[in-house]
Enzyme design. Structure first.
Site, PDB file in Angstrom:
ATOM      1  N   TYR A  10      39.153  84.004 -35.372  1.00  0.00           N
ATOM      2  CA  TYR A  10      39.627  83.702 -36.820  1.00  0.00           C
ATOM      3  C   TYR A  10      38.771  83.980 -37.904  1.00  0.00           C
ATOM      4  CZ  TYR A  10      36.329  79.733 -35.655  1.00  0.00           C
ATOM      5  OH  TYR A  10      35.095  78.997 -35.230  1.00  0.00           O
ATOM      6  N   GLY A  11      37.277  84.907 -37.572  1.00  0.00           N
ATOM      7  CA  GLY A  11      36.688  85.034 -38.655  1.00  0.00           C
ATOM      8  C   GLY A  11      36.030  86.415 -38.624  1.00  0.00           C
ATOM      9  N   THR A  12      34.977  86.680 -38.371  1.00  0.00           N
ATOM     10  CA  THR A  12      34.430  87.982 -38.339  1.00  0.00           C
ATOM     11  C   THR A  12      34.723  89.016 -37.158  1.00  0.00           C
ATOM     12  OG1 THR A  12      32.252  87.279 -37.462  1.00  0.00           O
ATOM     13  CG2 THR A  12      32.357  87.210 -39.674  1.00  0.00           C
ATOM     14  N   LEU A  13      35.353  88.318 -36.267  1.00  0.00           N
ATOM     15  CA  LEU A  13      35.761  88.995 -35.048  1.00  0.00           C
ATOM     16  C   LEU A  13      37.201  89.659 -35.309  1.00  0.00           C
ATOM     17  CD1 LEU A  13      34.476  86.920 -32.069  1.00  0.00           C
ATOM     18  CD2 LEU A  13      33.775  89.274 -32.597  1.00  0.00           C
ATOM     19  N   GLU A  81      28.058  83.807 -30.762  1.00  0.00           N
ATOM     20  CA  GLU A  81      28.419  82.319 -31.131  1.00  0.00           C
ATOM     21  C   GLU A  81      27.441  81.263 -30.807  1.00  0.00           C
ATOM     22  OE1 GLU A  81      30.694  82.858 -33.143  1.00  0.00           O
ATOM     23  OE2 GLU A  81      32.281  84.109 -32.635  1.00  0.00           O
TER      24      GLU A  81
END
Length: 139
Positions: A10-13, A81
């Site tokens: 949901y973010g930088t991936l 993470e």
């Protein structure tokens, strides 16, 4: 043994983001839009945090590892993470099995990195929510 589930990111991936290019490009067999019901997204310093919350949802992608890439990819994502194992106090995120919902409405089990409990408490108290639960829409 860890189940070979897809990852909900949901973010930088997410595709187009910096960590997608570094960790996922060329190592996936499928990437599809999805959402994570029962979660809320908070803005962090350079990246987001998802926490459980009924009545909210997070927007992201469902990522399936390419054949043969799962084990090494899981290990790298756990390091990225700062996930060291279930419930450990040093975790920044916990890797949790959740149900993600595809665009067609079907759901599937997926690994999701959620803010670890101490951080989740701080975010609920004083964090900045990302409207609409979409990291890419924050800009």
């Amino acid at each position: 043994m860890t189940a070979e589930l897809p990852f909900f990111v949901y973010g930088t991936l997410r595709p187009g983001e910096v960590n997608h290019a570094q960790f996922l490009r060329g190592r996936t067999s499928a990437e599809e839009p999805a959402r994570l019901p029962g979660a809320l997204l908070y803005d962090g310093p350079g990246y987001p945090y998802a926490v459980r919350r009924t009545g909210s949802e997070v927007v992201g992608e469902l990522i399936t590892a390419a054949p043969g890439a799962y084990g090494p990819l899981l290990a790298e994502l756990d390091r990225l993470e700062e996930y060291h194992g279930p419930g450990l106090p040093v975790n920044l995120y916990d890797r949790v099995r959740c149900d993600a919902v595809r665009s067609d409405g079907t759901s599937t089990a997926a690994w999701v990195y959620l803010a670890a409990p101490p951080l989740a408490r701080r975010l609920r108290e004083s964090g900045r929510e990302i409207p609409g639960g979409d990291w890419l829409g924050r800009r």
